[in-house]
Design a protein around this motif. Structure first.
Motif, mmCIF file in Angstrom:
data_model
loop_
_atom_site.group_PDB
_atom_site.id
_atom_site.type_symbol
_atom_site.label_atom_id
_atom_site.label_comp_id
_atom_site.label_asym_id
_atom_site.label_seq_id
_atom_site.Cartn_x
_atom_site.Cartn_y
_atom_site.Cartn_z
ATOM 1 N N GLU A 31 -4.675 9.116 -7.543
ATOM 2 C CA GLU A 31 -4.131 10.117 -6.631
ATOM 3 C C GLU A 31 -4.566 9.745 -5.217
ATOM 4 N N GLY A 32 -3.604 9.623 -4.317
ATOM 5 C CA GLY A 32 -3.922 9.178 -2.959
ATOM 6 C C GLY A 32 -3.541 7.721 -2.761
ATOM 7 N N ASP A 33 -4.447 6.947 -2.194
ATOM 8 C CA ASP A 33 -4.145 5.569 -1.801
ATOM 9 C C ASP A 33 -4.167 4.603 -2.985
ATOM 10 N N ASN A 34 -3.156 3.730 -3.023
ATOM 11 C CA ASN A 34 -3.049 2.690 -4.048
ATOM 12 C C ASN A 34 -2.574 1.400 -3.395
ATOM 13 N N THR A 35 -2.880 0.290 -4.068
ATOM 14 C CA THR A 35 -2.438 -1.023 -3.587
ATOM 15 C C THR A 35 -1.975 -1.863 -4.760
ATOM 16 N N ILE A 36 -0.789 -2.453 -4.601
ATOM 17 C CA ILE A 36 -0.302 -3.473 -5.537
ATOM 18 C C ILE A 36 -0.527 -4.831 -4.887
ATOM 19 N N PHE A 37 -1.148 -5.732 -5.630
ATOM 20 C CA PHE A 37 -1.405 -7.083 -5.148
ATOM 21 C C PHE A 37 -0.434 -8.043 -5.832
ATOM 22 N N ARG A 65 0.845 -1.193 0.000
ATOM 23 C CA ARG A 65 0.000 0.000 0.000
ATOM 24 C C ARG A 65 0.884 1.249 0.000
ATOM 25 N N PHE A 66 0.515 2.203 -0.844
ATOM 26 C CA PHE A 66 1.319 3.419 -0.963
ATOM 27 C C PHE A 66 0.435 4.567 -1.440
ATOM 28 N N LYS A 67 0.941 5.767 -1.257
ATOM 29 C CA LYS A 67 0.218 6.967 -1.668
ATOM 30 C C LYS A 67 0.947 7.640 -2.826
ATOM 31 N N LEU A 68 0.176 8.255 -3.717
ATOM 32 C CA LEU A 68 0.716 9.088 -4.783
ATOM 33 C C LEU A 68 0.117 10.483 -4.664
ATOM 34 N N ASP A 69 0.986 11.475 -4.634
ATOM 35 C CA ASP A 69 0.476 12.852 -4.623
ATOM 36 C C ASP A 69 -0.131 13.214 -5.966
ATOM 37 N N VAL A 70 0.481 12.647 -7.021
ATOM 38 C CA VAL A 70 -0.001 12.892 -8.378
ATOM 39 C C VAL A 70 -0.019 11.565 -9.114
ATOM 40 N N ALA A 71 -1.100 11.278 -9.833
ATOM 41 C CA ALA A 71 -1.192 10.088 -10.677
ATOM 42 C C ALA A 71 -1.248 10.552 -12.128
ATOM 43 N N ASP A 72 -0.202 10.258 -12.874
ATOM 44 C CA ASP A 72 -0.101 10.694 -14.264
ATOM 45 C C ASP A 72 -0.780 9.655 -15.157
ATOM 46 N N SER A 102 6.371 -21.770 -8.909
ATOM 47 C CA SER A 102 5.512 -20.658 -8.527
ATOM 48 C C SER A 102 5.068 -19.859 -9.745
ATOM 49 N N GLU A 103 3.955 -19.199 -9.577
ATOM 50 C CA GLU A 103 3.512 -18.206 -10.558
ATOM 51 C C GLU A 103 3.224 -16.910 -9.816
ATOM 52 N N LEU A 104 3.874 -15.849 -10.220
ATOM 53 C CA LEU A 104 3.693 -14.552 -9.585
ATOM 54 C C LEU A 104 2.853 -13.669 -10.493
ATOM 55 N N GLN A 105 1.732 -13.189 -9.963
ATOM 56 C CA GLN A 105 0.837 -12.291 -10.699
ATOM 57 C C GLN A 105 0.800 -10.937 -10.000
ATOM 58 N N VAL A 106 0.687 -9.872 -10.815
ATOM 59 C CA VAL A 106 0.635 -8.509 -10.297
ATOM 60 C C VAL A 106 -0.674 -7.867 -10.729
ATOM 61 N N ARG A 107 -1.368 -7.286 -9.761
ATOM 62 C CA ARG A 107 -2.585 -6.527 -10.044
ATOM 63 C C ARG A 107 -2.500 -5.176 -9.349
ATOM 64 N N ILE A 108 -3.159 -4.194 -9.917
ATOM 65 C CA ILE A 108 -3.112 -2.837 -9.398
ATOM 66 C C ILE A 108 -4.514 -2.405 -8.981
ATOM 67 N N ASN A 109 -4.681 -2.187 -7.684
ATOM 68 C CA ASN A 109 -5.921 -1.623 -7.119
ATOM 69 C C ASN A 109 -7.154 -2.478 -7.329
#
Length: 694
Positions: free
Chosen positions: A661-667, A587-594, A611-618
């Motif tokens: 902008e604000g809260d984000n999560t990488i899964f 979990r992280f914050k971004l002041d600006v999301a471009d 293993s299989e590693l998967q990445v998802r955003i929010n």
């Protein structure tokens, strides 16, 4: 008084020379043939003992050939070898008839072996072969040296499908006034011979159980060891895989409740210079010394077994441990190949009664320094082993260009720089057919690699603290006597934009992350409060105990990766004693999301297993994910108590439209969940912003 039984007068002069060279070597940070951890002041030999040793004289080397055995004898030790098989059946030393386990069959005391399979086979299990010779030839016989050759030549009309298609030449060498002996081997595959695979090859010694109880691998990795019978069914309880046994009724009660597992004593090639055993009564040391890594597979970080309960000592030349099928030696049907493995030195020493037995370890380290200084050896008689004047050298300076760190190039401080067969970026860690030559750059990035065998190589490097791998884009040809200066070479590590946040240290290891305490019922006392605490058994089970209600959540700016990032993303044990994959959150914050830009997620893995590693955003259920590695890895690092296996780097594009902008999560989801040993270890994670965000 300490006599150390160096056993030869000349060795006193060797030690004096070592003291001088040790001071020089400590300053030559570009030379890493001798690991820094093994530098210690020389053992002090009292003046009277020195005088006595220097006055000692031993006869020249003698060879006695019998019907079924040959004996090499230099007056210090006698080595008996089966004829023509080439198995070491006896080592007589210091009044002891045999240091090897006399209760074993003669073929199971000191021997070379390999594991092979037919072409097209999968996995890492194969046919075990002790490589029994069929012919003996005396190569050198004089007062200064005896060298013996035990060969087995492959005959396609007889051996097809029965024996590994190799000509094998096992050599044993004894020198005058030497408290030990050397062994090396030449393997050869001719062009017209069939394809095949090799999983492992090594030389092994089984020592006397009634004598050798104290094992030493490093200054901080040594201890009294359990007995082999403690691992049997009536005394030991098998754990989750065969190598690990809980000692429930050991012969000596002090070992009760400990776990014994040979993989807890693995060691990286770069640190694997000397290891062995000490007998207290009488005070005798048995040491395996490897002066060079050039013939070992997989580069300086490759991990191999050393010594373990038996008592057993090993010199591993090639193995698939901590790498799996990626390091199987696979030969095509028309692929000629020849390689020299070794020489390695079997060194023996002893003490007078009443001296501290650990002086034997100190002395073995000094002998190791001497062996390293004299590499490449001048005595091997095989023309396949190149002498110093037949070899070449390469020097240069490595710089790093990363404009987000410095406007100017910075030195590759402490870089690992090496030569290996030509390949792709990072291919050195999977390379296992040729020779490799590595060194460490100094604080200014200067490096020098000496004693390189002739041939064609690529120059490779990686820098602790810097992500990724470097490869010099010119093939380097080494000729006898050449001195090549590549000048300044510049590594541009992967970089698309500024660092927004990072987790860990890019050092190819997960050691900086949180390693839990072991289950108190499953400990190895050696690793209690030890820097290598990750070597304790069963740490994978601690994850479910520490996170019983949900998976790991890591918040940038709040969490500490040394306390809050579990060292391995393992599977979760369920109430039904099955296993399932896990999803970690960053979990992280971004002041600006471009939204118009592309962010970059760097995922450096220290190891992976099935293993299989998967990445998802929010969106934890997004289908498809932003990234999937596919099923990767057969390193088996989690089960074998390693902290890294093969290095993998993934560079994931993250569209700005998926960030807020604000809260984000990488899964981060590891999908596979069949066994407790599946999972990944992260080396380093970094999120970079688009280039224009500074």
């Amino acid at each position: 008084m300490c006599s150390l039984y160096f056993s030869e007068s000349s060795r006193i002069w060797h030690l004096a020379f070592s003291n001088i060279m040790l001071c020089v070597l400590l300053k030559l940070t570009t030379q890493t043939q001798v690991p820094n951890s093994n530098f210690h002041p020389p053992v002090e030999v009292p003046g009277d003992s020195k005088a006595n040793l220097m006055s000692m004289s031993f006869p020249g080397v003698q060879l006695h050939i019998e019907d079924q055995h040959v004996v090499m004898d230099n007056g210090i030790l006698q080595v008996t070898i089966s004829n023509p098989e080439g198995m070491v059946t006896g080592i007589e030393y210091n009044g002891i008839d045999n240091l090897l386990e006399i209760l074993n069959e003669e073929s199971n005391r000191g021997y070379w072996d390999l594991v092979w399979n037919v072409a097209g086979s999968t996995g890492t299990k194969g046919i075990f072969d002790r490589m029994e010779g069929t012919s003996l030839k005396v190569i050198v016989e004089n007062e200064e040296q005896v060298e013996l050759s035990f060969t087995r030549m492959w005959d396609p009309s007889i051996d097809q499908g029965k024996l590994v298609p190799l000509n094998i030449d096992k050599r044993y060498v004894m020198l005058r006034d030497s408290s030990g002996f050397y062994s090396y081997a030449i393997y050869e595959h001719l062009e017209e011979w069939p394809a095949f695979n090799i999983d492992n090859t090594r030389i092994a010694f089984k020592l006397r159980e009634d004598m050798f109880r104290y094992m030493a691998i490093a200054d901080n990795r040594q201890r009294f060891m359990p007995l082999p019978e403690d691992r049997l069914a009536d005394r030991g309880q098998a754990l989750a895989y065969p190598e690990a046994v809980l000692l429930v009724n050991p012969v000596e009660p002090d070992f009760k409740g400990e776990v014994d597992d040979k993989y807890q004593y693995s060691c990286e090639n770069k640190d694997n210079r000397v290891h062995g055993w000490i007998s207290n009564n009488p005070s005798v040391g048995f040491w395996q010394i490897t002066a060079s890594d050039e013939f070992r597979s997989g580069g300086p970080l490759k991990q191999c077994l050393t010594s373990h309960v038996g008592p057993t000592t090993l010199a591993i030349f090639h193995s698939v441990h901590y790498s799996g099928e990626d390091l199987v030696l696979k030969f095509g049907p028309n692929e000629p190949w020849k390689k020299v493995f070794g020489p390695v030195f079997i060194f023996l020493n002893s003490l007078t009664d009443g001296d501290d037995p650990l002086l034997l370890w100190e002395d073995a380290k000094q002998q190791m320094i001497y062996e390293v200084q004299t590499w490449p050896y001048s005595f091997p008689a095989s023309e396949d082993f190149q002498s110093a004047d037949q070899r070449g050298s390469v020097c240069g300076r490595l710089l790093i260009q990363d404009r987000y760190i410095s406007e100017e190039n910075v030195p590759g401080n402490g870089a690992y720089v090496g030569l290996a067969l030509p390949g792709n970026v990072g291919s050195w860690q999977r390379e296992c057919k040729g020779y490799q030559f590595w060194t460490r750059a100094d604080e200014d990035g200067y490096f020098s690699i000496n004693n390189i065998r002739t041939g064609d190589y690529n120059l490779y490097a990686w820098v602790p603290g810097v992500i990724g791998d470097y490869q010099y884009n010119v093939v380097i040809t080494i000729n006898s006597g050449c001195e090549i200066d590549v000048g300044e070479v510049v590594y541009e590590p992967p970089r698309d934009g500024p660092t927004l946040w990072e987790i860990g240290i890019p050092d190819r290891s997960a050691a900086e992350f949180y390693v839990p305490d072991p289950d108190p019922k499953l400990i190895n006392k050696l690793y209690v409060n030890h820097p290598d605490r990750f070597r304790q058994y069963g740490l994978w089970e601690r994850y479910s105990e520490l996170y019983p209600d949900g998976d790991l959540v890591y918040t940038i700016g709040t969490c500490d990766y040394g306390k809050d990032w579990f060292f391995a993303q393992v599977t979760r044990k369920t109430v039904n004693n099955t296993y399932e994959g896990t999803t970690w959150q960053i979990r992280f914050k971004l002041d600006v999301a471009d939204e118009s830009g592309t962010y970059k997620l760097r995922l450096a893995l220290a190891t992976a297993h099935a293993s299989e590693l998967q990445v998802r955003i929010n969106d934890p259920k997004a289908d498809p994910p932003v990234f999937s590695s596919g099923v990767i890895g057969k390193d088996n690092t989690i089960a074998r108590h390693g902290i890294h296996g093969l290095y993998r780097l993934y560079n994931v594009d993250v569209p700005g439209t998926q960030l807020l902008e604000g809260d984000n999560t990488i899964f981060l989801t590891q999908t596979q969940g069949t066994t407790p040993f599946q999972g990944v270890m992260y080396d380093y994670i970094r999120l970079e912003g688009p280039d224009k965000i500074i």
